[in-house]
Design an enzyme around this catalytic site. Sequence first.
Site, PDB file in Angstrom:
ATOM      1  N   GLU A 179      49.734  41.726  31.617  1.00 22.90           N
ATOM      2  CA  GLU A 179      49.583  42.091  33.034  1.00 22.90           C
ATOM      3  C   GLU A 179      50.298  41.060  33.896  1.00 22.90           C
ATOM      4  O   GLU A 179      50.027  39.858  33.804  1.00 22.90           O
ATOM      5  CB  GLU A 179      48.102  42.151  33.410  1.00 22.90           C
ATOM      6  CG  GLU A 179      47.340  43.215  32.627  1.00 22.90           C
ATOM      7  CD  GLU A 179      45.921  43.424  33.158  1.00 22.90           C
ATOM      8  OE1 GLU A 179      45.559  42.770  34.159  1.00 22.90           O
ATOM      9  OE2 GLU A 179      45.198  44.234  32.562  1.00 22.90           O
ATOM     10  N   GLU A 233      41.342  49.888  39.211  1.00 23.23           N
ATOM     11  CA  GLU A 233      40.574  48.648  39.068  1.00 23.23           C
ATOM     12  C   GLU A 233      39.396  48.624  40.032  1.00 23.23           C
ATOM     13  O   GLU A 233      39.428  49.249  41.082  1.00 23.23           O
ATOM     14  CB  GLU A 233      41.468  47.451  39.409  1.00 23.23           C
ATOM     15  CG  GLU A 233      42.432  47.040  38.327  1.00 23.23           C
ATOM     16  CD  GLU A 233      43.088  45.713  38.690  1.00 23.23           C
ATOM     17  OE1 GLU A 233      42.664  44.700  38.118  1.00 23.23           O
ATOM     18  OE2 GLU A 233      43.990  45.690  39.552  1.00 23.23           O
ATOM     19  N   ASP A 262      49.887  44.505  37.660  1.00 22.98           N
ATOM     20  CA  ASP A 262      48.508  44.250  38.077  1.00 22.98           C
ATOM     21  C   ASP A 262      48.410  44.309  39.603  1.00 22.98           C
ATOM     22  O   ASP A 262      49.397  44.082  40.309  1.00 22.98           O
ATOM     23  CB  ASP A 262      48.111  42.858  37.574  1.00 22.98           C
ATOM     24  CG  ASP A 262      46.615  42.723  37.385  1.00 22.98           C
ATOM     25  OD1 ASP A 262      45.884  43.653  37.778  1.00 22.98           O
ATOM     26  OD2 ASP A 262      46.197  41.687  36.824  1.00 22.98           O
ATOM     27  N   GLU A 276      40.501  43.988  28.980  1.00 23.23           N
ATOM     28  CA  GLU A 276      41.345  42.979  29.621  1.00 23.23           C
ATOM     29  C   GLU A 276      40.710  41.631  29.365  1.00 23.23           C
ATOM     30  O   GLU A 276      39.509  41.446  29.609  1.00 23.23           O
ATOM     31  CB  GLU A 276      41.475  43.216  31.138  1.00 23.23           C
ATOM     32  CG  GLU A 276      42.251  42.078  31.799  1.00 23.23           C
ATOM     33  CD  GLU A 276      42.466  42.245  33.303  1.00 23.23           C
ATOM     34  OE1 GLU A 276      42.000  43.249  33.861  1.00 23.23           O
ATOM     35  OE2 GLU A 276      43.095  41.353  33.892  1.00 23.23           O
TER      36      GLU A 276
HETATM   37  P1  C2E Z   1      42.739  40.557  37.635  1.00 24.24           P
HETATM   38  O1  C2E Z   1      43.727  40.459  36.564  1.00 24.24           O
HETATM   39  O2  C2E Z   1      42.991  41.588  38.666  1.00 24.24           O
HETATM   40  O3  C2E Z   1      41.379  40.776  36.934  1.00 24.24           O
HETATM   41  C1  C2E Z   1      40.393  41.560  37.418  1.00 24.24           C
HETATM   42  C2  C2E Z   1      39.437  40.753  38.164  1.00 24.24           C
HETATM   43  O4  C2E Z   1      38.546  41.630  38.869  1.00 24.24           O
HETATM   44  C3  C2E Z   1      38.486  39.925  37.242  1.00 24.24           C
HETATM   45  O5  C2E Z   1      38.085  38.799  37.952  1.00 24.24           O
HETATM   46  C4  C2E Z   1      37.318  40.854  37.092  1.00 24.24           C
HETATM   47  O6  C2E Z   1      36.100  40.183  36.749  1.00 24.24           O
HETATM   48  C5  C2E Z   1      37.219  41.422  38.472  1.00 24.24           C
HETATM   49  N1  C2E Z   1      36.567  42.738  38.485  1.00 24.24           N
HETATM   50  C6  C2E Z   1      36.622  43.721  37.559  1.00 24.24           C
HETATM   51  N2  C2E Z   1      35.907  44.792  37.967  1.00 24.24           N
HETATM   52  C7  C2E Z   1      35.380  44.500  39.179  1.00 24.24           C
HETATM   53  C8  C2E Z   1      34.569  45.190  40.123  1.00 24.24           C
HETATM   54  O7  C2E Z   1      34.148  46.331  39.915  1.00 24.24           O
HETATM   55  N3  C2E Z   1      34.234  44.569  41.259  1.00 24.24           N
HETATM   56  C9  C2E Z   1      34.702  43.286  41.515  1.00 24.24           C
HETATM   57  N4  C2E Z   1      34.348  42.721  42.652  1.00 24.24           N
HETATM   58  N5  C2E Z   1      35.486  42.605  40.668  1.00 24.24           N
HETATM   59  C10 C2E Z   1      35.811  43.196  39.518  1.00 24.24           C
HETATM   60  P2  C2E Z   1      38.126  37.412  37.337  1.00 24.24           P
HETATM   61  O8  C2E Z   1      37.792  37.425  35.916  1.00 24.24           O
HETATM   62  O9  C2E Z   1      37.411  36.495  38.247  1.00 24.24           O
HETATM   63  O10 C2E Z   1      39.694  37.110  37.425  1.00 24.24           O
HETATM   64  C11 C2E Z   1      40.343  36.978  38.618  1.00 24.24           C
HETATM   65  C12 C2E Z   1      41.816  36.896  38.438  1.00 24.24           C
HETATM   66  O11 C2E Z   1      42.139  35.708  37.765  1.00 24.24           O
HETATM   67  C13 C2E Z   1      42.400  37.979  37.601  1.00 24.24           C
HETATM   68  O12 C2E Z   1      42.590  39.148  38.360  1.00 24.24           O
HETATM   69  C14 C2E Z   1      43.637  37.391  37.109  1.00 24.24           C
HETATM   70  O13 C2E Z   1      44.623  37.552  38.094  1.00 24.24           O
HETATM   71  C15 C2E Z   1      43.273  35.947  37.026  1.00 24.24           C
HETATM   72  N6  C2E Z   1      43.022  35.608  35.608  1.00 24.24           N
HETATM   73  C16 C2E Z   1      41.916  35.764  34.876  1.00 24.24           C
HETATM   74  N7  C2E Z   1      42.091  35.351  33.622  1.00 24.24           N
HETATM   75  C17 C2E Z   1      43.376  34.927  33.557  1.00 24.24           C
HETATM   76  C18 C2E Z   1      44.172  34.378  32.498  1.00 24.24           C
HETATM   77  O14 C2E Z   1      43.772  34.236  31.336  1.00 24.24           O
HETATM   78  N8  C2E Z   1      45.453  34.062  32.806  1.00 24.24           N
HETATM   79  C19 C2E Z   1      45.944  34.243  34.061  1.00 24.24           C
HETATM   80  N9  C2E Z   1      47.177  33.910  34.289  1.00 24.24           N
HETATM   81  N10 C2E Z   1      45.223  34.760  35.059  1.00 24.24           N
HETATM   82  C20 C2E Z   1      43.945  35.091  34.811  1.00 24.24           C
HETATM   83 MG    MG Z   2      44.550  41.578  35.339  1.00 24.59          MG
HETATM   84 MG    MG Z   3      43.880  43.240  38.994  1.00 28.51          MG
END
Ligand code: C2E
Ligand code: MG
Ligand code: MG
Length: 780
Positions: free
Chosen positions: A639, A732, A668, A546
């Site tokens: 997603e 997730e 998602d 992802e």
């Molecule tokens: P998401 O799509 O649900 O992405 C998963 C988030 O959970 C990611 O946070 C990831 O680092 C985190 N994660 C994965 N495994 C674990 C785990 O075991 N424990 C915990 N505590 N967290 C975990 P991240 O990278 O901070 O992203 C947060 C959200 O920001 C994402 O949720 C997504 O909704 C959004 N996001 C990130 N990149 C993009 C992007 O390029 N475009 C858009 N529109 N949204 C983005």
């Molecule tokens: Mg996601």
């Molecule tokens: Mg997610």
Amino acid sequence: MTREALRSTAIPAVDAAARRYVWAAAGVAALGTVWCVAFLAGGVGTEAFAYPFVPVGGLITGAAVRHMLRDNDLDPVARRFWRTMFVSIAAITVGYGWLAVDMLTHAVQAHTRTMPLPAAGCVAIGFGVAIWAVGRVPVVTTGGVEWWRMLLDRTIAFLGCAAVLWYAGLAPMLSAREPWSRQAMVLVGLAFLVAVGAATKVSYVAGGPVDRVAIRLIAASGGVTAGIVAVLAVRFGFAASVPAQAIVMPLTPVMATLGVAAQWRANAGPRRDAARVGVLLPYLAVAAVDVPLIAVAFGAPLRWPVRVVLIAAVAVTALVTVRQYIAFRENARLLRNTRVQEERLQYEVSHDGLTGLANRALFRGRLTTALARTGHASVLLVDLDDFKTVNDLLGHGVGDRLLVAVAQLLRAEVGDDGLPVRVGGDEFAVLITGSADAEELAARLLAALNQPISEHRLLVQASIGIADAVPGATADSVLRDADVAMYTAKQRGKAGFVRYVDGMGEPVLAHMQLGGELRRALDEDELRVVYQPIVRLADLRVVGVEALVRWHHPVRGVVAPAEFIPAAERTGLIVPLGRFVLRETCRQAAAWLKEFGPDALHEAGLNVSARQLHDPDFVSDVTAALAGSGLPCERLVLEVTESAVLRGQQVSRTLYELDRMGIRLALDDFGTGESSLSLLRAFPASVVKLDKSFVDGIEIDDGQPAAADARQAVARAVIQLADALGLATVAEGVESAEQAAVLRELGYTVGQGYHLARPMTAESVSTLLARQQSLAAADH
Ligand code: C2E
Ligand code: MG
Ligand code: MG
């Protein structure tokens, strides 16, 4: 040619024709004068020669009227007037013609003859018809009071003029030594009536169809002749009849012809402007009745004719009083109207048109006043949560009614505790200047909003920021603090209130600044994409990734998306940002495909926001990114969150189009929304990503068994549903081996989480894939 142009070319022709008649009538009058002088000086002819001048003049006037009536453009009302006037002129001409013939045939005893009755009758009929013609000319009034005032004015003017006529003319004629014939007196009286009728009317015809100047000239012709004749009669008695007939009375046709010319010209030319409606008339009349009274005051004898004048004066005074009273009442009414209008205007500029609440201007004014007076005030800033969604999904009509319902609720809850305000859009406020407790009021408002409102039974929530005036506060500073507090309330998860405390501003302001900085970040290439592996639980093989965006801020270091994605969505920058992630992910995934072959990494996913789905260019962006990179579409996963999917038709169409193209869609954070299950049927999803909140604590069976059971139940339901619908699943946020084990037991085959792999750079993923490939090769 336009009508106006036609008219302007018609004027010279009209002028020439009209002028001929005027000169002819004037010529007759001049001839009369010359003869009269000759007669008085040298006895040329007999007295009887004085009489033909008037009927000859009358013939000329009549001819002028007939000629003018041939004009087809004449207004019907004007035509009616002049036709009637023609009859009048004809009758008067016949009467005077009769008199002239009678005189000439009895030339010897002319100075002793009175006017024959038939002749006098014709003239009287002529005057009567003229009075009637003038009476029928329509007046310009706005009705009601205006009409009564006009009637009064004209009566006053009439009485005034009649008093003068009586005093200066009829009374002396009656008491003269050689009494005047009754006929002569009646005619003088009628001529006066024509004059007064026309004169009092002319003020009210404005720019009407019958020309004002024409009516004025008709009035003058009657008035001047009757007046001069009366004066001559009183002064010289019977001897005045020769100059009267030869000099004074021929002026009547001259003036009447001038009147015809004026009307004629008015037909051809542009309409005259409306005149100021009879303002001076009653005052002139009052002045007129005063003349005889002043004469008495200066020693004139108080004989019975003067008594008549006195009675007229009293009547005029009474009428003037009534008129003034009417005017006074009218003025009072106008004043009242103006005041009401002023109040309404005042209300409109200080209140909101939709809800009727006080508006921002009034709010600021009251706040400033309170600060100046007591220095004490509290402000509650109430912002509706997700009002834009209501507007977008249900339309502005429903949105408006919702705002009205919120306003009603606010009014009811606030009561006497403060001033409810609509600040603008979906932002409301309450100004508290008394002793009410702001926090208690905020809690009351939030509780009231817990019930569905408006006729659409909508559930809205609000975030409330509270700020109190500190010493030295200004309206601006209090409003800013309330804004910061409200913003903080929104950030803390909406549907709550926050009271401003010192220092609260900085992080909020920093957050607000983010939006501005993001633009720069995009331009300066500060954004990077990291990839979190998606792993098969059975053998921990990487099957997908992802893409997650990161911001390498020059001062703050790496910033997580949770901090800046909301700002990007608010400002719309999410569209170019998302495009960047899309291209980068496709390029990288294609590179991996080339390097490691089709079996190494099945798919690459990336997150798409609602705002991007609304963008009409989104589908073509995706197509371009795929084409540009050469990545097959079935290897791309987009997603989307449940709330993004629920954003109306446009989004729905986009999603179906992407699905048709063969791109896979993932739901998602599944399970956190309100309608997850029904969504699965309505939306072309291929993958369901079980939200981290259901994975957290799923493994604990001692601490909180009940909670763990509940999570397991959800996780189990989701996998069963997904299986039944033929959807792939990803669990997730897998943070431990125990969680992975429980998930496997429940039937999940694929997971994502820190325990399995953290988000990492593309190079790290490459390394991972390379190791995985060599391990696989070793196995074989
Ligand atoms: P998401 O799509 O649900 O992405 C998963 C988030 O959970 C990611 O946070 C990831 O680092 C985190 N994660 C994965 N495994 C674990 C785990 O075991 N424990 C915990 N505590 N967290 C975990 P991240 O990278 O901070 O992203 C947060 C959200 O920001 C994402 O949720 C997504 O909704 C959004 N996001 C990130 N990149 C993009 C992007 O390029 N475009 C858009 N529109 N949204 C983005
Ligand atoms: Mg996601
Ligand atoms: Mg997610």
